[in-house]
Motif scaffolding. Structure first.
Motif, PDB file in Angstrom:
ATOM      1  N   GLY A 139     -13.181 -30.632 -10.672  1.00  0.00           N
ATOM      2  CA  GLY A 139     -13.926 -29.834 -11.633  1.00  0.00           C
ATOM      3  C   GLY A 139     -15.129 -29.160 -10.994  1.00  0.00           C
ATOM      4  O   GLY A 139     -15.393 -27.978 -11.223  1.00  0.00           O
ATOM      5  N   ALA A 140     -15.849 -29.920 -10.166  1.00  0.00           N
ATOM      6  CA  ALA A 140     -17.019 -29.370  -9.480  1.00  0.00           C
ATOM      7  C   ALA A 140     -16.589 -28.272  -8.505  1.00  0.00           C
ATOM      8  O   ALA A 140     -17.243 -27.230  -8.415  1.00  0.00           O
ATOM      9  N   ALA A 141     -15.493 -28.500  -7.802  1.00  0.00           N
ATOM     10  CA  ALA A 141     -14.997 -27.497  -6.856  1.00  0.00           C
ATOM     11  C   ALA A 141     -14.579 -26.227  -7.584  1.00  0.00           C
ATOM     12  O   ALA A 141     -14.847 -25.113  -7.119  1.00  0.00           O
ATOM     13  N   ALA A 142     -13.930 -26.380  -8.737  1.00  0.00           N
ATOM     14  CA  ALA A 142     -13.522 -25.213  -9.529  1.00  0.00           C
ATOM     15  C   ALA A 142     -14.745 -24.432  -9.999  1.00  0.00           C
ATOM     16  O   ALA A 142     -14.758 -23.197  -9.982  1.00  0.00           O
ATOM     17  N   ALA A 143     -15.794 -25.139 -10.399  1.00  0.00           N
ATOM     18  CA  ALA A 143     -17.027 -24.471 -10.827  1.00  0.00           C
ATOM     19  C   ALA A 143     -17.681 -23.753  -9.651  1.00  0.00           C
ATOM     20  O   ALA A 143     -18.180 -22.639  -9.796  1.00  0.00           O
ATOM     21  N   ALA A 144     -17.678 -24.383  -8.476  1.00  0.00           N
ATOM     22  CA  ALA A 144     -18.298 -23.783  -7.288  1.00  0.00           C
ATOM     23  C   ALA A 144     -17.601 -22.486  -6.881  1.00  0.00           C
ATOM     24  O   ALA A 144     -18.222 -21.610  -6.282  1.00  0.00           O
ATOM     25  N   LEU A 145     -16.339 -22.356  -7.223  1.00  0.00           N
ATOM     26  CA  LEU A 145     -15.610 -21.116  -6.922  1.00  0.00           C
ATOM     27  C   LEU A 145     -16.151 -19.939  -7.734  1.00  0.00           C
ATOM     28  O   LEU A 145     -15.868 -18.789  -7.423  1.00  0.00           O
ATOM     29  N   ARG A 146     -16.929 -20.220  -8.747  1.00  0.00           N
ATOM     30  CA  ARG A 146     -17.521 -19.163  -9.579  1.00  0.00           C
ATOM     31  C   ARG A 146     -18.849 -18.657  -9.012  1.00  0.00           C
ATOM     32  O   ARG A 146     -19.521 -17.864  -9.660  1.00  0.00           O
ATOM     33  N   ASP A 147     -19.224 -19.140  -7.838  1.00  0.00           N
ATOM     34  CA  ASP A 147     -20.456 -18.676  -7.215  1.00  0.00           C
ATOM     35  C   ASP A 147     -20.409 -17.158  -7.075  1.00  0.00           C
ATOM     36  O   ASP A 147     -19.398 -16.597  -6.663  1.00  0.00           O
ATOM     37  N   ARG A 148     -21.499 -16.511  -7.444  1.00  0.00           N
ATOM     38  CA  ARG A 148     -21.682 -15.062  -7.377  1.00  0.00           C
ATOM     39  C   ARG A 148     -20.861 -14.291  -8.415  1.00  0.00           C
ATOM     40  O   ARG A 148     -20.709 -13.085  -8.314  1.00  0.00           O
ATOM     41  N   ALA A 149     -20.345 -14.989  -9.419  1.00  0.00           N
ATOM     42  CA  ALA A 149     -19.643 -14.312 -10.510  1.00  0.00           C
ATOM     43  C   ALA A 149     -20.681 -13.653 -11.422  1.00  0.00           C
ATOM     44  O   ALA A 149     -21.794 -14.150 -11.568  1.00  0.00           O
ATOM     45  N   GLU A 150     -20.303 -12.547 -12.031  1.00  0.00           N
ATOM     46  CA  GLU A 150     -21.227 -11.846 -12.913  1.00  0.00           C
ATOM     47  C   GLU A 150     -20.998 -12.277 -14.349  1.00  0.00           C
ATOM     48  O   GLU A 150     -19.874 -12.352 -14.821  1.00  0.00           O
ATOM     49  N   ARG A 151     -22.092 -12.595 -15.047  1.00  0.00           N
ATOM     50  CA  ARG A 151     -22.063 -12.966 -16.465  1.00  0.00           C
ATOM     51  C   ARG A 151     -23.204 -12.245 -17.148  1.00  0.00           C
ATOM     52  O   ARG A 151     -24.354 -12.394 -16.737  1.00  0.00           O
TER      53      ARG A 151
END
Length: 154
Positions: free
Chosen positions: A86-98
């Motif tokens: 779960g943490a790894a999946a969240a880390a993949l969102r680094d630099r995503a725009e919201r």
């Protein structure tokens, strides 16, 4: 659980001593994450509309089961997932725009822990977990760290 309850029941008795010195016995305030892969992430630059317990959970719940959310300073949060996946999946969102903001997400070792060294676009590119491994080995820095930073000379 029964052994832990028995140990806590010993608190304040003559049996609760070590080398003749009294020791304090109590239940832990929280359960430490499992050894190995990190289960927490530090998130910064969240849109203010999402900077609530409910908002953070909604934004990251599809990454995995969330055990805890700590709201830190404005726009910043720490999330503990049930698993490292779960943490790894969240880390993949680094630099995503919201909501027009670039959200930063980095792996950390514990809930509430931040990555302020990398929070202002620092020159290091390694995730926090790599940074820690270097510190644990007795050298400072990580991939892309500033030269000469800290003990060991980097």
């Amino acid at each position: 659980a029964a052994a832990a309850a028995a140990a806590v029941a010993m608190a304040g008795t003559p049996a609760a001593t070590l080398s003749g010195r009294p020791i304090h016995i109590d239940f832990a305030a929280s359960i430490a994450p499992p050894a190995g892969e990190p289960t927490c992430v530090y998130v910064r630059n969240l849109p203010l509309q999402e900077w609530t317990q409910k908002g953070v959970r909604a934004a990251f719940s599809d990454c995995g089961a969330i055990l805890a959310v700590a709201l830190l300073k404005k726009g910043k949060a720490s999330i503990r997932f049930k698993s490292s996946k779960g943490a790894a999946a969240a880390a993949l969102r680094d630099r995503a725009e919201r909501e027009g903001k670039v959200v930063r997400v980095v792996l950390t070792g514990a809930l509430g822990e931040t990555d302020e060294a990398g929070a202002r676009g620092a020159k290091r590119s390694a995730p926090l977990s790599s940074w820690r491994i270097d510190l644990a080995s007795g050298t400072s820095g990580g991939k892309g760290s500033r030269k000469g930073g800290g003990k060991g000379g980097g």
